[in-house]
Design an enzyme around this catalytic site. Sequence first.
Site, PDB file in Angstrom:
ATOM      1  CB  CYS A 133      -0.951  -0.011   1.185  1.00 36.71           C
ATOM      2  SG  CYS A 133      -0.213  -0.557   2.732  1.00 36.71           S
ATOM      3  CG  HIS A 247      -0.505   3.780   4.718  1.00 34.51           C
ATOM      4  ND1 HIS A 247      -1.111   3.471   5.905  1.00 34.51           N
ATOM      5  CD2 HIS A 247      -0.092   2.587   4.187  1.00 34.51           C
ATOM      6  CE1 HIS A 247      -1.070   2.154   6.089  1.00 34.51           C
ATOM      7  NE2 HIS A 247      -0.458   1.608   5.060  1.00 34.51           N
TER       8      HIS A 247
END
Length: 367
Positions: A133, A247
């Site tokens: 990711c 994130h």
Amino acid sequence: MRALDISVVGATGAVGTALIKLLEKSEIAINRLRLFSSSSGARQFKFRDQTYLVEALRDIGDIADTKTDIAFFCAGGDVSAKWGAPFASQGTLVIDTSNSFRMDPDVPLIVPQVNARSLTVRPPSGIVANPDCSTIQLVRALKPLIATFDIHQIILTTYQATSGMGLLGCKELLNGAEAVLEGSAGPPSERFPVPLAFNVIPQIGEISREGVALEERKLVQESRKIFGMPHLQLTATCVRVPVKTGHSEAVYVEFDDHVRLEQVRELLANEPGVRLYADEIRDGYPTPRFLGDPADVHVGRVRVNPENPRGLWMWVVADNLQVGAALNALLIAQLAIANNLIGEHEDCQVRGSSFRDPCNTLESLGI
């Protein structure tokens, strides 16, 4: 036009659940949907007005029974390592979100907005890997810069959410935060090296003898493979933070020559799927809690280093469950359909229309 048979392995996890929601909204015509979990089933999903029972992988008697056109693996490395190749051996195209196959030379590592040309033929392994990711949002932000400038080196720090450790990671954070607020130490940490509530942890994955954590190695290796740049100089520190989803990355790019801020902003603003916050005073900057479109990579705090005109800082934020996993996996599937890579069937199309190139638009997702 033929509707597809599709499987989702790890359907009850954070990524699997997000993928099922995206599949439901997508234009992919689905004939049969099979949902698997690595443990007991006993859970149902409502999907396009039908109810589907989750099957347990351990209950599969004959591997031939797993054959579908596409199988999304969202259950983690151990499950992918055990079941990915057997599923692929039945003619199923496996799209794997784990770390099991990413560096296998027979497995393409795909971010459709960046390296779609790496998936023009069906891979001999029958498996396509979804990058980590944190890698996906990084390479999507870097793409227009690497295509335009000569890069000397990249240095970054990631600030990664607990959902990267699945639903159990999120639950551990919430339980730990409640315990701290109540004046208790709480239960010992199971998903993280130390308790994460009101804390940050500068380690994601096992640390090697050289002191480099697994997540940091993945960023380097995967970025090099995706860009086709085996000598790309990139180094990172990966930090787990007490954020549920999203994130963030502080990225420093050093070029071979001086860089103009106006040109960088123009490149980022024109990159499909990237939202640029060009003016911190008026536009602010992206943060994971208040992130906008979860299909975009959000970039702010873009600035040239005043001490080094060859250096550029930028702040990159993305939804790790969508951009970093489920959405990217779905775009890989659509790219494979567009390139007629699904089994022996060359008449598979998205529902209701011919396929639209995922490298240019996300409209085909219907979101």
